[in-house]
Design a protein around this motif. Structure first.
Motif: not given
Lengths: 159, 159
Positions: A109-114, A94-100, B116-119, A134-135
């Motif tokens: 989830k991995e499938t959310a990005v190509e 999976h990938h991450h979204v990080v608050c700076a 990379v795009r994220l919905p 991907v972050e």
DNA sequence: GTAAGTGCAAAAGCTTTGCGGTGAA
DNA sequence: TTCACCGCAAAGCTTTTGCACTTAC
């Protein structure tokens, strides 16, 4: 003919001025040590480099200036996560979204990005890729709110 | 009816057995603390959680078990870069290739990968994205060579 | 001249290690 | 019964902080 190094130095002097930073020999040498090293050096490594030119420099000065450079945007950190071990129990890719701001980490989830592809020609020779991460870096909702409050308070304070 | 928690516990017990690890109460509670927390917790945070159920637990035990779990693949680290500040002087947007073994970091120009795009629907509510970082993780050439040598030596040693 | 920067040393995290007692297999 | 694990305490890193002296502006 102004050589590259002179030009880089002028650049750096200008940047210091823009940021209201004093232009000291120590800062110049520290900055050059980071730029010259292609290795994304640690403070300790910078210390070793700089000591060859300024034997009296202290590690504390390296840290203070690195922090100053980071705060003023003259340098960047490779990662937001340094300094604390963060654990992961979700073993599926999976990938991450990080608050700076607060360093909160959210899973995506991995499938959310190509899937991301990298031409082999762009890789260092002989490097074997195992994984792509991907972050997405930004600011979370609660930190945005906190910032708005803070800047509003600062405005009221200055009037 | 076996509830989810019981099942997760059985899972964990099996994984410990597979890895040759003793199944202790402490390990169970530490593991559950990581799984239950959605926050990618630090050892300190795990310690606080676990202490509510095992007041006598020590922070050292948390660290030892976290390390054991990481080594055996029961848990993962969010980042390879934790523990050392690494600096960046290349201020133009770019991505990284990282060696999982020696932590070497190589730059890749941003244009080498498609953007990379994220919905928005996949994001936490209210999160404002500023930047996307792609990291390719693998093993660099010299670490591959070193590993081959090492495993060859181990083979010769065991005969 | 003044404010900011430097060097030194102490202290504050975070993480690892060693050791004797305890518990899982 | 045996070996791995636990708790405790000490030590080892990395990073920050405080203070007196020096330097850039």
């Amino acid at each position: 003919m102004a050589d590259l190094r002179t030009q880089a130095l002028d650049d750096f002097r200008r940047r210091c001025k823009d940021q209201g930073l004093a232009f000291t020999f120590q800062r110049q040498v520290i900055y050059e040590a980071v730029v010259d090293s292609r290795e994304h050096p640690t403070p300790e490594l910078i210390y070793e480099q700089v000591r060859q030119r300024i034997p009296s420099i202290s590690l504390g000065t390296i840290y203070k200036n690195v922090k100053t450079f980071l705060d003023s945007g003259v340098l960047k950190e490779v990662t937001l996560h340094h300094g604390s071990l963060r654990l992961e129990s979700n073993m599926t890719p999976h990938h991450h979204v990080v608050c700076a701001s607060c360093k909160a980490i959210f899973d995506i989830k991995e499938t959310a990005v190509e899937s991301v592809r990298l031409p082999t020609s762009e890789l260092p020779a002989g490097f074997a890729i195992q994984q792509c991460r991907v972050e997405f870096v930004g600011v979370c909702k609660s930190c945005q709110t906190a910032r708005r409050k803070k800047s509003k308070a600062a405005k009221e304070c200055s009037t």
